[in-house]
Design a protein around this motif. Structure first.
Motif, PDB file in Angstrom:
ATOM      1  N   CYS A  11       1.110  -1.173  -0.258  1.00 30.38           N
ATOM      2  CA  CYS A  11       0.064  -0.057  -0.061  1.00 30.38           C
ATOM      3  C   CYS A  11       0.943   1.304  -0.027  1.00 30.38           C
ATOM      4  O   CYS A  11       0.686   2.105  -0.798  1.00 30.38           O
ATOM      5  CB  CYS A  11      -0.923  -0.068   1.190  1.00 30.38           C
ATOM      6  SG  CYS A  11      -2.178  -1.136   1.101  1.00 30.38           S
ATOM      7  N   GLU A  14       2.480   1.774  -3.135  1.00 30.50           N
ATOM      8  CA  GLU A  14       1.574   2.433  -4.280  1.00 30.50           C
ATOM      9  C   GLU A  14       1.538   3.902  -4.166  1.00 30.50           C
ATOM     10  O   GLU A  14       1.360   4.829  -5.083  1.00 30.50           O
ATOM     11  CB  GLU A  14       0.432   1.597  -4.178  1.00 30.50           C
ATOM     12  CG  GLU A  14      -0.625   1.880  -5.210  1.00 30.50           C
ATOM     13  CD  GLU A  14      -2.028   1.096  -5.146  1.00 30.50           C
ATOM     14  OE1 GLU A  14      -2.996   1.976  -4.976  1.00 30.50           O
ATOM     15  OE2 GLU A  14      -1.814   0.201  -4.984  1.00 30.50           O
ATOM     16  N   ASP A  15       1.269   4.219  -2.624  1.00 22.10           N
ATOM     17  CA  ASP A  15       0.713   5.547  -2.487  1.00 22.10           C
ATOM     18  C   ASP A  15       1.182   5.989  -1.067  1.00 22.10           C
ATOM     19  O   ASP A  15       0.443   5.540   0.019  1.00 22.10           O
ATOM     20  CB  ASP A  15      -0.524   5.808  -2.525  1.00 22.10           C
ATOM     21  CG  ASP A  15      -1.234   7.530  -2.166  1.00 22.10           C
ATOM     22  OD1 ASP A  15      -0.314   7.995  -1.920  1.00 22.10           O
ATOM     23  OD2 ASP A  15      -2.297   7.814  -2.446  1.00 22.10           O
ATOM     24  N   GLY A  17       1.126   8.602   0.739  1.00 21.51           N
ATOM     25  CA  GLY A  17       0.380   9.611   1.353  1.00 21.51           C
ATOM     26  C   GLY A  17      -0.996   8.826   2.029  1.00 21.51           C
ATOM     27  O   GLY A  17      -1.719   9.674   2.137  1.00 21.51           O
ATOM     28  N   LEU A  18      -1.250   7.728   1.757  1.00 24.08           N
ATOM     29  CA  LEU A  18      -2.618   6.965   1.970  1.00 24.08           C
ATOM     30  C   LEU A  18      -2.844   7.173   3.672  1.00 24.08           C
ATOM     31  O   LEU A  18      -1.724   6.993   4.369  1.00 24.08           O
ATOM     32  CB  LEU A  18      -2.563   5.563   1.865  1.00 24.08           C
ATOM     33  CG  LEU A  18      -2.808   5.113   0.356  1.00 24.08           C
ATOM     34  CD1 LEU A  18      -2.782   3.514   0.547  1.00 24.08           C
ATOM     35  CD2 LEU A  18      -4.317   5.356  -0.117  1.00 24.08           C
ATOM     36  N   ARG A  50       9.385   8.161   3.242  1.00 23.05           N
ATOM     37  CA  ARG A  50       8.238   8.470   2.258  1.00 23.05           C
ATOM     38  C   ARG A  50       8.602   9.352   1.430  1.00 23.05           C
ATOM     39  O   ARG A  50       8.922  10.668   1.818  1.00 23.05           O
ATOM     40  CB  ARG A  50       6.950   8.488   2.964  1.00 23.05           C
ATOM     41  CG  ARG A  50       6.771   7.286   4.014  1.00 23.05           C
ATOM     42  CD  ARG A  50       5.293   7.606   4.843  1.00 23.05           C
ATOM     43  NE  ARG A  50       5.240   7.036   5.914  1.00 23.05           N
ATOM     44  CZ  ARG A  50       4.309   6.698   6.556  1.00 23.05           C
ATOM     45  NH1 ARG A  50       3.091   7.188   5.933  1.00 23.05           N
ATOM     46  NH2 ARG A  50       4.393   5.914   7.638  1.00 23.05           N
ATOM     47  N   ALA A  52       7.640  11.729  -2.460  1.00 21.97           N
ATOM     48  CA  ALA A  52       6.774  11.889  -3.835  1.00 21.97           C
ATOM     49  C   ALA A  52       7.598  11.738  -5.007  1.00 21.97           C
ATOM     50  O   ALA A  52       8.722  12.082  -5.116  1.00 21.97           O
ATOM     51  CB  ALA A  52       6.394  13.455  -3.698  1.00 21.97           C
TER      52      ALA A  52
END
Length: 153
Positions: A11, A14-15, A17-18, A50, A52
């Protein structure tokens, strides 16, 4: 690491920022245990950071160059000096010591060939290299930052 941890990492790959609540729902946990697992993955160093992911083309950085470097020097002192030089070039996205025909491989991202030439000139001014070969990527067919977690133990 168990299957829940791998699902959490999938997860986040994949993103990143979830929200924790969304991750928890996807992996079948409540919010607090999911948050604890994420914290544990961070503290153990499995989850390093994490970030971007940016669109290179929209930022005028559409040229990828793979640079093979050969050197006649194979001592630790030279490698340390070379690494100091290379890590200070923001154009260098990846840097590896290799086996085989080349000693080091760099992945360089620049706007165009002229910018690559300027990078190349700055590089060879700062360190003695035996041979530098550049290959320009014509098309990006697959690009991912997601690791294959099926192997994670």
């Amino acid at each position: 690491m168990n299957s829940i941890d791998r699902k959490i990492l999938e997860c986040l790959q994949e993103d990143a920022g979830l929200p924790v609540a969304d991750i928890a729902e996807r992996v079948g946990l409540s919010k607090t245990p999911c948050w604890r697992r994420i914290r544990h993955l961070e503290e153990s160093g499995v989850l390093r950071r994490r970030v971007a992911l940016l669109d290179r083309d929209k930022l005028n950085l559409g040229v990828t160059v793979f640079v093979g470097v050969k050197t006649s020097k194979h001592d630790v002192k030279w490698l340390e000096e070379f690494a100091k030089v290379v890590v200070n070039f923001p154009e260098v996205m990846e840097f590896y010591r290799m086996s085989g025909d080349v000693d080091y491989m760099l992945r360089v991202v620049v706007p165009d060939i002229a910018a690559y030439d300027a990078f190349y000139q700055r590089l060879i001014q700062r360190i003695d290299l035996t041979d530098v070969s550049s290959s320009f990527a014509m098309e990006e067919i697959k690009y991912t930052t997601a690791l294959p977690l099926a192997y994670a133990g």
